[in-house]
Motif scaffolding. Structure first.
Motif, mmCIF file in Angstrom:
data_model
loop_
_atom_site.group_PDB
_atom_site.id
_atom_site.type_symbol
_atom_site.label_atom_id
_atom_site.label_comp_id
_atom_site.label_asym_id
_atom_site.label_seq_id
_atom_site.Cartn_x
_atom_site.Cartn_y
_atom_site.Cartn_z
ATOM 1 N N ILE A 103 0.909 -1.211 0.166
ATOM 2 C CA ILE A 103 0.329 -0.136 0.453
ATOM 3 C C ILE A 103 1.132 1.198 0.384
ATOM 4 O O ILE A 103 0.724 2.204 -0.802
ATOM 5 N N GLU A 104 1.938 1.512 0.881
ATOM 6 C CA GLU A 104 2.723 2.559 0.682
ATOM 7 C C GLU A 104 3.473 2.834 -0.516
ATOM 8 O O GLU A 104 4.124 3.895 -0.977
ATOM 9 N N GLN A 105 3.961 1.539 -0.980
ATOM 10 C CA GLN A 105 4.755 1.860 -2.149
ATOM 11 C C GLN A 105 3.326 2.202 -3.512
ATOM 12 O O GLN A 105 3.895 1.764 -4.957
ATOM 13 N N GLY A 106 1.931 2.125 -3.247
ATOM 14 C CA GLY A 106 0.700 2.774 -4.292
ATOM 15 C C GLY A 106 0.227 1.514 -5.224
ATOM 16 O O GLY A 106 -0.154 1.712 -6.339
ATOM 17 N N MET A 107 0.568 0.137 -4.758
ATOM 18 C CA MET A 107 0.285 -1.024 -5.579
ATOM 19 C C MET A 107 -1.773 -0.985 -5.193
ATOM 20 O O MET A 107 -2.081 -2.294 -5.710
ATOM 21 N N ARG A 108 -2.505 -0.686 -4.112
ATOM 22 C CA ARG A 108 -3.146 -0.258 -4.295
ATOM 23 C C ARG A 108 -4.465 1.317 -3.894
ATOM 24 O O ARG A 108 -4.353 1.997 -3.757
ATOM 25 N N PRO A 109 -4.627 1.111 -5.976
ATOM 26 C CA PRO A 109 -4.751 2.569 -5.944
ATOM 27 C C PRO A 109 -6.309 3.423 -5.535
ATOM 28 O O PRO A 109 -6.537 4.484 -5.860
ATOM 29 N N ASN A 110 -6.820 2.154 -5.016
ATOM 30 C CA ASN A 110 -8.240 2.423 -4.600
ATOM 31 C C ASN A 110 -8.744 1.319 -3.523
ATOM 32 O O ASN A 110 -7.892 1.464 -2.595
ATOM 33 N N THR A 111 -9.459 0.566 -3.837
ATOM 34 C CA THR A 111 -9.896 -0.145 -2.625
ATOM 35 C C THR A 111 -8.945 -1.788 -2.623
ATOM 36 O O THR A 111 -9.585 -2.572 -2.292
ATOM 37 N N HIS A 112 -8.606 -1.805 -3.546
ATOM 38 C CA HIS A 112 -8.051 -3.812 -3.954
ATOM 39 C C HIS A 112 -6.071 -3.674 -4.582
ATOM 40 O O HIS A 112 -6.110 -2.119 -4.899
ATOM 41 N N PHE A 113 -5.547 -4.507 -4.751
ATOM 42 C CA PHE A 113 -4.370 -4.543 -4.890
ATOM 43 C C PHE A 113 -4.852 -3.815 -6.249
ATOM 44 O O PHE A 113 -5.408 -5.062 -6.959
ATOM 45 N N ASP A 114 -3.532 -3.849 -7.600
ATOM 46 C CA ASP A 114 -3.458 -3.664 -8.275
ATOM 47 C C ASP A 114 -2.383 -4.982 -8.192
ATOM 48 O O ASP A 114 -2.311 -6.344 -7.980
ATOM 49 N N LYS A 115 -2.508 -5.574 -10.338
ATOM 50 C CA LYS A 115 -2.140 -6.683 -10.352
ATOM 51 C C LYS A 115 -0.260 -6.801 -10.066
ATOM 52 O O LYS A 115 -0.402 -8.015 -9.319
ATOM 53 N N ALA A 116 0.224 -5.926 -9.867
ATOM 54 C CA ALA A 116 1.440 -5.425 -9.560
ATOM 55 C C ALA A 116 1.496 -5.511 -7.965
ATOM 56 O O ALA A 116 2.526 -6.510 -7.108
ATOM 57 N N GLY A 117 0.425 -5.592 -7.385
ATOM 58 C CA GLY A 117 0.730 -5.011 -6.178
ATOM 59 C C GLY A 117 0.081 -7.379 -5.360
ATOM 60 O O GLY A 117 0.587 -7.245 -4.225
ATOM 61 N N TRP A 118 -0.393 -7.686 -6.050
ATOM 62 C CA TRP A 118 -0.909 -9.298 -5.724
ATOM 63 C C TRP A 118 0.160 -10.125 -5.553
ATOM 64 O O TRP A 118 0.727 -10.646 -4.926
ATOM 65 N N LYS A 119 0.843 -9.364 -6.905
ATOM 66 C CA LYS A 119 2.531 -10.590 -7.174
ATOM 67 C C LYS A 119 3.122 -10.039 -6.408
ATOM 68 O O LYS A 119 3.448 -10.900 -6.036
ATOM 69 N N TYR A 120 3.229 -9.212 -5.795
ATOM 70 C CA TYR A 120 3.924 -8.465 -4.926
ATOM 71 C C TYR A 120 3.950 -8.976 -3.531
ATOM 72 O O TYR A 120 4.703 -9.943 -2.765
ATOM 73 N N VAL A 121 2.877 -8.331 -3.095
ATOM 74 C CA VAL A 121 1.850 -9.630 -1.741
ATOM 75 C C VAL A 121 2.942 -11.439 -1.367
ATOM 76 O O VAL A 121 3.046 -11.628 -0.808
ATOM 77 N N MET A 122 2.247 -12.289 -2.848
ATOM 78 C CA MET A 122 2.371 -13.166 -3.168
ATOM 79 C C MET A 122 3.839 -14.008 -3.086
ATOM 80 O O MET A 122 3.834 -14.662 -2.367
ATOM 81 N N ASN A 123 4.538 -12.774 -4.128
ATOM 82 C CA ASN A 123 5.992 -13.561 -3.781
ATOM 83 C C ASN A 123 7.030 -13.136 -2.132
ATOM 84 O O ASN A 123 7.168 -13.869 -1.686
ATOM 85 N N GLY A 124 6.485 -12.301 -1.633
ATOM 86 C CA GLY A 124 6.787 -11.514 -0.245
ATOM 87 C C GLY A 124 6.218 -12.104 0.950
ATOM 88 O O GLY A 124 6.759 -12.782 1.263
#
Length: 128
Positions: free
Chosen positions: A39-60
């Protein structure tokens, strides 16, 4: 009839066990920390994670815990803890209710608990 029900139950259990993840406290804390970073890196532009955000969360999550969960499993957890957070937020905003960080519980006077025990919660009534 019993055998037929038993077979159906076994198949349903197998299906559910493949999709449902078992979460430990440490896994939950790691998941929350990773989501906060996303979220701090801007991967949740609205109310949900974008595609890159979910990939980041899954890998992390896999890197930190060693568990490779699917996007659906992580999203289910996200949705569940989001609901829990909303309930917690609403609860502690009531007059006379607070949070005991020491105990990790809701703290409120006995009168509050007595009043709440009389309220009917859907789909069942809770009577203390």
């Amino acid at each position: 009839m019993y055998i037929r029900q038993n077979i159906l139950t076994e198949n349903m259990d197998d299906f559910q066990s493949q999709d449902k993840a078992c979460w430990t406290r440490e896994m939950l804390h790691s998941f929350c920390d990773i989501c906060i970073k996303a979220i701090e890196q801007g991967m949740r532009p609205n109310t949900h994670f974008d595609k890159a955000g979910w990939k980041y969360v899954m890998n992390g999550f896999k890197d930190q815990t060693g568990h490779a969960l699917t996007k659906a499993q992580l999203k289910n957890k996200w949705d569940g803890i989001k609901k829990d957070w909303r309930i917690w937020k609403r609860l502690i905003s009531e007059i006379g209710v607070g949070w005991s960080a020491e105990l990790g519980t809701i703290s409120s006077p006995d009168e509050w608990w007595k009043a709440k025990s009389q309220v009917c919660f859907f789909p069942f009534c809770l009577k203390l």
